[in-house]
Design a protein around this motif. Structure first.
Motif, PDB file in Angstrom:
ATOM      1  N   TYR A   1       7.486  40.236  79.712  1.00  0.00           N
ATOM      2  CA  TYR A   1       8.314  39.971  78.535  1.00  0.00           C
ATOM      3  C   TYR A   1       9.691  40.579  78.781  1.00  0.00           C
ATOM      4  N   TYR A   2      10.706  39.944  78.224  1.00  0.00           N
ATOM      5  CA  TYR A   2      12.036  40.545  78.246  1.00  0.00           C
ATOM      6  C   TYR A   2      12.593  40.443  76.848  1.00  0.00           C
ATOM      7  N   GLY A   3      13.586  41.246  76.569  1.00  0.00           N
ATOM      8  CA  GLY A   3      14.186  41.179  75.246  1.00  0.00           C
ATOM      9  C   GLY A   3      15.144  42.317  74.998  1.00  0.00           C
ATOM     10  N   TYR A   4      15.307  42.592  73.717  1.00  0.00           N
ATOM     11  CA  TYR A   4      16.336  43.528  73.282  1.00  0.00           C
ATOM     12  C   TYR A   4      15.757  44.507  72.271  1.00  0.00           C
TER      13      TYR A   4
ATOM     14  N   LYS B   1      21.562  55.107  64.622  1.00  0.00           N
ATOM     15  CA  LYS B   1      21.562  56.550  64.376  1.00  0.00           C
ATOM     16  C   LYS B   1      21.167  56.816  62.930  1.00  0.00           C
ATOM     17  N   VAL B   2      20.129  57.620  62.773  1.00  0.00           N
ATOM     18  CA  VAL B   2      19.641  58.017  61.450  1.00  0.00           C
ATOM     19  C   VAL B   2      19.676  59.542  61.437  1.00  0.00           C
ATOM     20  N   GLN B   3      20.551  60.090  60.636  1.00  0.00           N
ATOM     21  CA  GLN B   3      20.823  61.525  60.628  1.00  0.00           C
ATOM     22  C   GLN B   3      21.203  61.958  62.041  1.00  0.00           C
ATOM     23  N   ASN B   4      20.426  62.798  62.695  1.00  0.00           N
ATOM     24  CA  ASN B   4      20.803  63.281  64.028  1.00  0.00           C
ATOM     25  C   ASN B   4      19.982  62.669  65.152  1.00  0.00           C
ATOM     26  N   MET B   5      19.285  61.564  64.880  1.00  0.00           N
ATOM     27  CA  MET B   5      18.477  60.956  65.934  1.00  0.00           C
ATOM     28  C   MET B   5      18.618  59.436  65.907  1.00  0.00           C
ATOM     29  N   TYR B   6      18.329  58.829  67.054  1.00  0.00           N
ATOM     30  CA  TYR B   6      18.363  57.384  67.153  1.00  0.00           C
ATOM     31  C   TYR B   6      16.954  56.838  66.964  1.00  0.00           C
ATOM     32  N   LYS B   7      16.864  55.778  66.146  1.00  0.00           N
ATOM     33  CA  LYS B   7      15.573  55.143  65.884  1.00  0.00           C
ATOM     34  C   LYS B   7      15.694  53.646  66.156  1.00  0.00           C
ATOM     35  N   ILE B   8      14.545  53.024  66.397  1.00  0.00           N
ATOM     36  CA  ILE B   8      14.507  51.580  66.669  1.00  0.00           C
ATOM     37  C   ILE B   8      14.703  50.826  65.365  1.00  0.00           C
ATOM     38  N   ASP B   9      15.724  49.960  65.338  1.00  0.00           N
ATOM     39  CA  ASP B   9      16.022  49.190  64.140  1.00  0.00           C
ATOM     40  C   ASP B   9      15.657  47.714  64.288  1.00  0.00           C
ATOM     41  N   GLN B  10      15.430  47.286  65.517  1.00  0.00           N
ATOM     42  CA  GLN B  10      15.028  45.905  65.745  1.00  0.00           C
ATOM     43  C   GLN B  10      14.571  45.741  67.190  1.00  0.00           C
ATOM     44  N   MET B  11      13.579  44.857  67.376  1.00  0.00           N
ATOM     45  CA  MET B  11      13.124  44.487  68.715  1.00  0.00           C
ATOM     46  C   MET B  11      12.883  42.988  68.732  1.00  0.00           C
ATOM     47  N   LYS B  12      13.312  42.350  69.811  1.00  0.00           N
ATOM     48  CA  LYS B  12      13.030  40.929  70.032  1.00  0.00           C
ATOM     49  C   LYS B  12      12.534  40.799  71.461  1.00  0.00           C
ATOM     50  N   LEU B  13      11.333  40.286  71.631  1.00  0.00           N
ATOM     51  CA  LEU B  13      10.765  40.108  72.954  1.00  0.00           C
ATOM     52  C   LEU B  13      10.412  38.641  73.161  1.00  0.00           C
ATOM     53  N   TYR B  14      10.612  38.172  74.392  1.00  0.00           N
ATOM     54  CA  TYR B  14      10.337  36.790  74.767  1.00  0.00           C
ATOM     55  C   TYR B  14       9.430  36.798  75.992  1.00  0.00           C
ATOM     56  N   GLY B  15       8.411  35.969  75.973  1.00  0.00           N
ATOM     57  CA  GLY B  15       7.520  35.871  77.117  1.00  0.00           C
ATOM     58  C   GLY B  15       8.201  35.161  78.272  1.00  0.00           C
TER      59      GLY B  15
ATOM     60  N   ALA C   1      43.475  33.358  82.081  1.00  0.00           N
ATOM     61  CA  ALA C   1      42.837  34.663  81.884  1.00  0.00           C
ATOM     62  C   ALA C   1      41.658  34.836  82.847  1.00  0.00           C
ATOM     63  N   ASP C   2      41.294  36.092  83.092  1.00  0.00           N
ATOM     64  CA  ASP C   2      40.125  36.415  83.911  1.00  0.00           C
ATOM     65  C   ASP C   2      38.920  36.607  82.992  1.00  0.00           C
ATOM     66  N   TYR C   3      37.776  36.041  83.411  1.00  0.00           N
ATOM     67  CA  TYR C   3      36.538  36.122  82.640  1.00  0.00           C
ATOM     68  C   TYR C   3      35.438  36.698  83.513  1.00  0.00           C
ATOM     69  N   ARG C   4      34.490  37.360  82.876  1.00  0.00           N
ATOM     70  CA  ARG C   4      33.344  37.939  83.593  1.00  0.00           C
ATOM     71  C   ARG C   4      32.077  37.672  82.771  1.00  0.00           C
ATOM     72  N   PHE C   5      31.053  37.176  83.478  1.00  0.00           N
ATOM     73  CA  PHE C   5      29.747  36.943  82.870  1.00  0.00           C
ATOM     74  C   PHE C   5      28.729  37.792  83.624  1.00  0.00           C
ATOM     75  N   ILE C   6      27.899  38.514  82.883  1.00  0.00           N
ATOM     76  CA  ILE C   6      26.888  39.362  83.509  1.00  0.00           C
ATOM     77  C   ILE C   6      25.504  38.836  83.134  1.00  0.00           C
ATOM     78  N   PHE C   7      24.685  38.642  84.162  1.00  0.00           N
ATOM     79  CA  PHE C   7      23.322  38.163  84.007  1.00  0.00           C
ATOM     80  C   PHE C   7      22.369  39.205  84.570  1.00  0.00           C
ATOM     81  N   TYR C   8      21.156  39.276  84.020  1.00  0.00           N
ATOM     82  CA  TYR C   8      20.081  40.065  84.601  1.00  0.00           C
ATOM     83  C   TYR C   8      19.043  39.092  85.137  1.00  0.00           C
ATOM     84  N   GLN C   9      18.559  39.369  86.336  1.00  0.00           N
ATOM     85  CA  GLN C   9      17.541  38.528  86.954  1.00  0.00           C
ATOM     86  C   GLN C   9      16.169  39.116  86.612  1.00  0.00           C
ATOM     87  N   LEU C  10      15.333  38.295  85.981  1.00  0.00           N
ATOM     88  CA  LEU C  10      14.002  38.729  85.576  1.00  0.00           C
ATOM     89  C   LEU C  10      13.039  38.712  86.757  1.00  0.00           C
TER      90      LEU C  10
END
Length: 191
Positions: free
Chosen positions: A75-78, A83-97, A150-159
């Motif tokens: 699976y890949y995703g995001y 930030k909640v008070q002094n710590m970071y917590k998960i606010d959303q997850m999206k996963l794709y098979g 203009a100069d453009y840049r696209f970044i991809f991740y290879q699964l």
């Protein structure tokens, strides 16, 4: 595996209260049904957006099946942290098979160079000159000179299945800094 359900409530408490309202504990627990083990394969921090800290992740799991055998699934995703008070917590997850059958035959949509050339070149008429792709590990960087100069840049991740996923787009500003942008190539086709 090995600790029964002990890790689940602990991990669930890493969710923000808002995310817990959107995903009940029972729904969260059910998302692990049939999974015996999970490995983190890739994780990269993406540019922050409006107080959100996003990460790209790729996971490998060992899952059971109705055939009485186990298999590896990817699976890949995001994952978005907030930030909640002094710590970071998960606010959303999206996963794709990940699809290992379709990806093996590589449609042009799975190839970074083809995606840039077709979607942003042919559809949007934005490419004057596409430069050679640079690849470091699983990160592919494609630069091009736009028809606007203009100069453009696209970044991809290879699964793991060799599919290239577009992660971010940039345009160089007048001071030489890369500025995050979002060009929707489907709007070019509609126009």
């Amino acid at each position: 595996m090995g600790m029964a359900r002990l890790p689940y409530p602990i991990a669930y408490n890493f969710f923000t209260k808002d995310y817990q309202k959107r995903v009940s504990y029972n729904k969260y627990l059910q998302s692990f049904a049939g999974i015996g083990h999970i490995n983190l394969v890739k994780m990269n921090r993406l540019p922050d957006e409006n107080g959100i800290v996003p990460y790209f992740v790729e996971l490998e799991s060992i899952e059971g099946s109705s055939k009485g055998v186990t298999y590896f699934a990817y699976y890949y995703g995001y994952v978005q942290l907030k930030k909640v008070q002094n710590m970071y917590k998960i606010d959303q997850m999206k996963l794709y098979g990940e699809d290992f059958l379709c990806a093996a035959y590589h449609l042009w949509q799975h190839d970074a160079e083809a995606v840039v050339g077709i979607m942003y070149g042919e559809w949007c008429k934005l490419i004057k000159k596409q430069l050679p792709t640079k690849q470091e590990g699983y990160v592919k960087t494609i630069d091009y000179i736009g028809t606007d100069g203009a100069d453009y840049r696209f970044i991809f991740y290879q699964l793991t299945n060799d599919t290239d996923v577009l992660i971010s787009q940039y345009k160089k500003d007048s001071e030489g800094n890369w500025e995050s942008i979002r060009i929707d190539p489907y709007k070019c086709v509609k126009n």
